[in-house]
Enzyme design. Structure first.
Site, short mmCIF file in Angstrom:
data_model
loop_
_atom_site.label_atom_id
_atom_site.label_comp_id
_atom_site.label_asym_id
_atom_site.label_seq_id
_atom_site.Cartn_x
_atom_site.Cartn_y
_atom_site.Cartn_z
N ARG A 53 0.88 -1.17 0.00
CA ARG A 53 0.00 0.00 0.00
C ARG A 53 0.91 1.21 0.00
O ARG A 53 2.13 1.10 0.09
CB ARG A 53 -1.03 -0.01 1.15
N GLY A 54 0.29 2.40 -0.04
CA GLY A 54 1.09 3.61 -0.21
C GLY A 54 1.18 3.89 -1.70
O GLY A 54 1.49 2.99 -2.50
N ALA A 55 0.89 5.14 -2.08
CA ALA A 55 0.73 5.46 -3.50
C ALA A 55 1.93 5.05 -4.38
O ALA A 55 1.74 4.37 -5.40
CB ALA A 55 0.42 6.95 -3.65
N ASP A 246 -1.86 10.83 -1.90
CA ASP A 246 -2.25 9.82 -2.89
C ASP A 246 -2.58 10.46 -4.23
O ASP A 246 -2.49 9.84 -5.27
CB ASP A 246 -3.45 9.01 -2.40
N ASN A 256 -5.29 12.47 0.80
CA ASN A 256 -4.39 11.59 1.56
C ASN A 256 -5.25 10.81 2.55
O ASN A 256 -6.47 11.01 2.62
CB ASN A 256 -3.31 12.43 2.28
N LYS A 257 -4.61 9.95 3.31
CA LYS A 257 -5.32 9.08 4.25
C LYS A 257 -6.32 9.86 5.10
O LYS A 257 -6.02 10.95 5.59
CB LYS A 257 -4.28 8.38 5.14
O1 MRU Z 1 -4.44 3.26 2.28
P1 MRU Z 1 -2.97 3.44 2.19
O2 MRU Z 1 -2.22 2.85 3.33
O3 MRU Z 1 -2.43 3.00 0.85
O4 MRU Z 1 -2.77 5.02 2.27
C1 MRU Z 1 -1.47 5.55 2.21
C2 MRU Z 1 -1.42 7.01 2.37
O5 MRU Z 1 -2.41 7.68 2.55
C3 MRU Z 1 -0.07 7.66 2.19
O6 MRU Z 1 0.03 8.82 2.95
C4 MRU Z 1 0.12 8.03 0.70
O7 MRU Z 1 -0.12 6.93 -0.11
C5 MRU Z 1 1.48 8.54 0.44
S1 MRU Z 1 2.71 7.27 0.57
C6 MRU Z 1 4.22 7.92 0.24
#
Ligand code: MRU
Length: 364
Positions: A53-55, A246, A256-257
């Site tokens: 996970r994470g963009a 994201d 973002n989250k």
């Molecule tokens: O749902 P997730 O864990 O994929 O969400 C991740 C985030 O919101 C991060 O802050 C975002 O992807 C940036 S990662 C460098």
């Protein structure tokens, strides 16, 4: 970054370079295991189920997913199918579309026999570029940290107190992380730094992932509940906030989250700088208004159930609500550009607005 002293990336190839491996993030912090992705369907499942996970990491995994598909069957139909399958996994992070669009553009004109090697090379290149982009964000972010430290008189006796949300760390990228890149650089350079880690309900990416990776690297940090942020900000205990993204629109609105928006509001109310670490693949140049960003809604059980380890070391998943409670699980929110102090990109720091972003990236 290191795990138990051993250097790792969040996605890597092993053996002959075709064996794609990722860290299973659904098991952290209680178990560290890597798993092998063998097919495009494995890659799609890993993204959807948040094994990765994470963009940025979602984009990198999708690129390797296409490579796996091309190794199995390099036909036009297989290429189209794998691109569509991977694109359908998660809606908010634009890095996914960015990686798949680039892979499709590269591979479509090639003869099928040349596609597998080209797809692997593309994915490997994408990963290397992610690492150097994040390193660039780290350097620009570090300059901000140092400036804030100077202005606050932080030094040997007082660390810089940084607050972050979710995990925009190395686990969310190929390496370094985005919001954490300046943190790691500062720490490695001997700058005293302390991170307030928000737990990040409902999936606890802060408590489970950010706390784990900061701990592996020896960065001092303190976990707080999401709702404690306003209190800490109002008592002067936070020098700056830095989060990931994201999807950032061309005009500077930031998805973002979920929980990022109220954090930005509280930061603004307390005059604490609120920065967003925004690598260029997270910028959606086709959207201006954050209201047009698709917001993922996930299984409500992620809210009604929690997973952890009990006193006897046994992993358990338990319900925390009355049986049958209805829940809605919005995974992201949008922070309007007016609340963002600056976007920290690999090309430098700019205001969250179209002109400044366009200038940085050479767009009119
Ligand atoms: O749902 P997730 O864990 O994929 O969400 C991740 C985030 O919101 C991060 O802050 C975002 O992807 C940036 S990662 C460098």
């Amino acid at each position: 970054m290191k795990v138990g002293g051993v250097p790792y990336r969040a996605i890597f190839t092993a053996g002959d370079g075709v064996d794609v491996r990722v860290i299973d993030q659904t098991l952290l912090p209680h178990r560290f295991e890597t798993i092998r992705l063998e097919t495009a369907a494995d890659a799609a499942r890993a993204i959807r189920d948040m094994v990765v996970r994470g963009a940025p990491l979602i984009g990198a995994t999708a690129a390797y997913g296409v490579a796996l598909a091309m190794r199995a069957d390099p036909s036009d139909a297989s290429l189209q199918q794998s691109l569509a399958l991977l694109a359908s996994t998660r809606p908010t992070a634009v890095n996914l579309r960015w990686a798949l669009d680039a892979a499709g553009t590269l591979l479509r004109p090639l003869p099928p026999g040349a596609r597998a090697d080209a797809a692997y090379d593309f994915a490997a290149r994408l990963c290397e570029e992610d690492v150097s982009r994040n390193r660039g964000i780290g350097e620009h972010g570090l300059a901000i940290f140092q400036e804030i430290a100077r202005s606050k008189g932080s030094g040997a006796s007082r660390p810089i107190n940084v607050m972050t949300h979710c995990n925009a760390g190395w686990l969310a990228t190929v390496d370094w992380g985005t919001a954490t890149a300046p943190v790691y650089l500062a720490h490695d350079e001997g700058v005293r730094i302390h991170v307030w880690v928000r737990e990040t309900r409902p999936r606890f990416q802060g408590a489970g992932l950010t706390a784990w990776e900061l701990g592996q690297h020896g960065v001092p940090h303190t976990l707080v509940s999401d709702s404690a942020a306003g209190h800490l900000l109002s008592r002067g205990k936070v020098d700056l906030v830095i989060v990931g993204t994201d999807r950032t629109t061309a005009a500077g609105d930031v998805a973002n989250k979920v929980g990022t928006y109220p954090l930005a509001l509280a930061a603004r109310d307390n005059a604490v700088p609120f920065y967003v670490a925004a690598p260029s693949p997270s910028i959606d140049w086709t959207i201006e208004d954050g209201a047009n960003i698709p917001i993922e809604e996930r299984d409500p059980e992620e809210i009604t159930r929690v997973w952890g380890v009990d006193e006897d070391g046994v992993e358990r998943r338990v319900r925390v609500t009355p049986e049958g409670t209805r829940a809605a699980n919005y995974a992201f929110d949008v922070t309007p550009r007016r609340l963002v102090t600056g976007l920290v990109t690999e090309r430098g720091v700019c205001a969250a607005e179209r002109g400044a972003l366009g200038k940085l990236f050479g767009l009119s």
